[in-house]
Design an enzyme around this catalytic site. Structure first.
Site, PDB file in Angstrom:
ATOM      1  N   TYR A 108       5.846  -8.615 -12.605  1.00  0.00           N
ATOM      2  CA  TYR A 108       5.054  -7.677 -11.799  1.00  0.00           C
ATOM      3  C   TYR A 108       4.327  -6.731 -12.741  1.00  0.00           C
ATOM      4  O   TYR A 108       4.886  -6.249 -13.735  1.00  0.00           O
ATOM      5  CB  TYR A 108       5.945  -6.862 -10.860  1.00  0.00           C
ATOM      6  CG  TYR A 108       5.200  -5.725 -10.177  1.00  0.00           C
ATOM      7  CD1 TYR A 108       4.548  -5.925  -8.972  1.00  0.00           C
ATOM      8  CD2 TYR A 108       5.108  -4.460 -10.779  1.00  0.00           C
ATOM      9  CE1 TYR A 108       3.839  -4.907  -8.363  1.00  0.00           C
ATOM     10  CE2 TYR A 108       4.390  -3.439 -10.179  1.00  0.00           C
ATOM     11  CZ  TYR A 108       3.762  -3.666  -8.971  1.00  0.00           C
ATOM     12  OH  TYR A 108       3.045  -2.666  -8.381  1.00  0.00           O
ATOM     13  N   GLU A 196      -2.928  -4.072  -8.684  1.00  0.00           N
ATOM     14  CA  GLU A 196      -1.592  -4.665  -8.679  1.00  0.00           C
ATOM     15  C   GLU A 196      -1.683  -6.182  -8.847  1.00  0.00           C
ATOM     16  O   GLU A 196      -2.431  -6.843  -8.138  1.00  0.00           O
ATOM     17  CB  GLU A 196      -0.887  -4.331  -7.360  1.00  0.00           C
ATOM     18  CG  GLU A 196       0.548  -4.835  -7.282  1.00  0.00           C
ATOM     19  CD  GLU A 196       1.210  -4.444  -5.978  1.00  0.00           C
ATOM     20  OE1 GLU A 196       2.085  -3.562  -5.994  1.00  0.00           O
ATOM     21  OE2 GLU A 196       0.848  -5.028  -4.929  1.00  0.00           O
TER      22      GLU A 196
END
Length: 384
Positions: A108, A196
């Site tokens: 991530y 993101e």
């Protein structure tokens, strides 16, 4: 402003961020031809402004072009329901056809503005493919954070520190630093509010790819980025929020049944909090602002009433620059025009409050007056 995954990837590619090869498709036949051209395994991904698409069935791995066509046929014009769309879901009007890759590991990577430090903060985790909120809640120690000094920008040592924290080997750390640098440059140059990548994948050939991309822009910087307006997908926008922008109102739809009209963001947040404290649920955040006019107040009132979930309305105004009598005029005008049938609780305090209350009392409308903050919230909750 939010944009679609495929738009975010096109943007990131310009800043040297590695993304899979792919194209958008609006029909099953377009999906077929793109899959045929890409060759091998492809991924068909529904394009809506919501997370959790994979869990909702909006992401399908297809080994042939025929499978890609069938997957697109099922997705297009289908209401995809995820944890972010609500039970009504969102209609899929386009799909991204993307070349598959062999995944060795999922990570991530995200960037947001930390208002406490007034710095862009980079977040990274080994828990790729998982909602970052879930990781933060259950395993906060698995999230690595790095604040970037705006005076010098992103530095290589910061990327290396994050890379080694993620357990990457030396060869990958160098690629990771370049990847993070590209994402940071995109974030700053485009005035993003969120960038993101989840997941950021390590392929079996030791490359890094942004398998997903969520990019949000700060609307306040649009005067610098006129070109981003064409990226707006009006089908994905809340019609009430779009209408509110025309009248310079700050409006966000929520899932409750008590409509709120307040002046000032802080007072609006406090109003929503006290409604919940009294056992109710706010239907919206609506700040008419410090310089609201009678016309703006009337427009705000109409926007609230368009929401079929609204069973009561709480108006909480502290008159400073905005005068209470002007607010009262707007309320009465809109209430008469819209033939209000739901309970209307009004709390006015501040400049010209007596004149404002007199206007409301003489309107002939069924208005529930309240003097105190808590009293107004309690009356709104009990009126339903």
């Amino acid at each position: 402003m939010k944009i679609h995954e495929y738009q975010g990837k096109e943007l990131l590619r310009k800043f040297g961020v590695s993304v899979p090869e792919g194209r958008i498709a609006f029909t099953p036949d377009e999906a077929y031809s793109t899959a045929k051209e890409l060759g091998g395994t492809v991924v068909v991904k529904a394009q809506i402004h919501a997370g959790g698409r994979g869990k909702g069935g909006g992401v399908k791995v297809c080994k042939t072009a025929d499978e890609a066509r069938e997957a697109a046929k099922k997705m297009l014009h289908w209401n995809l329901v995820t944890h972010q769309t609500g039970p009504e879901g969102k209609e899929v009007k386009k799909v991204l056809i993307e070349k598959g890759c062999e995944i060795a590991k999922e990570l991530y990577l995200g960037m947001v503005l930390d208002r406490a430090t007034a710095r862009v903060t980079i977040m990274a985790s080994r828990e790729g493919g998982v909602e970052i909120e879930e990781v933060a809640s259950k395993h906060p120690e698995k999230i690595f954070k790095m604040a970037v000094d705006p005076a010098v920008g992103f530095q290589g040592y910061q990327g290396r520190e994050l890379g080694f924290g993620l357990g990457l080997d030396k060869e990958l750390v160098g690629k990771f630093v370049k990847f993070v640098g590209g994402l940071y440059n995109a974030y700053v140059s485009c005035d993003c509010s969120l960038a993101e990548i989840n997941p950021l994948v390590i392929t079996k050939s030791s490359d890094l790819l942004a398998l997903d991309a969520k990019i949000n822009f700060d609307d306040n910087a649009f005067y610098r980025h006129k070109e981003f307006e064409e990226l707006r997908d009006l089908d994905e926008e809340d019609p009430s929020e779009m209408e509110a922008k025309k009248h310079d109102l700050n409006y966000i739809s929520l899932n409750g049944n008590i409509g709120c009209m307040v002046n000032g963001a802080g007072l609006a947040m406090a109003t929503m909090d006290i409604i919940k404290l009294c056992g109710g649920e706010p239907a919206n955040f609506l700040d008419v602002g410090g310089g609201a006019t009678k016309e703006n107040v009337a427009a705000a009132f109409k926007i609230i009433l368009r929401d079929s979930k609204v069973k009561a309305i709480l108006i909480n105004i502290f008159g400073g620059i905005v005068k209470c009598d002007m607010v009262a005029d707007g309320i009465v005008s809109a209430a008469r025009e819209m033939h209000v049938k739901v309970p209307l609780v009004v709390r006015l305090q501040g400049t010209n409050v007596d004149a404002g209350r007199k206007i409301l009392a003489g309107s002939g409308l069924n208005i529930i007056a309240a003097d105190g903050f808590a009293e107004a919230a309690e009356k709104a909750v009990k009126s339903i």
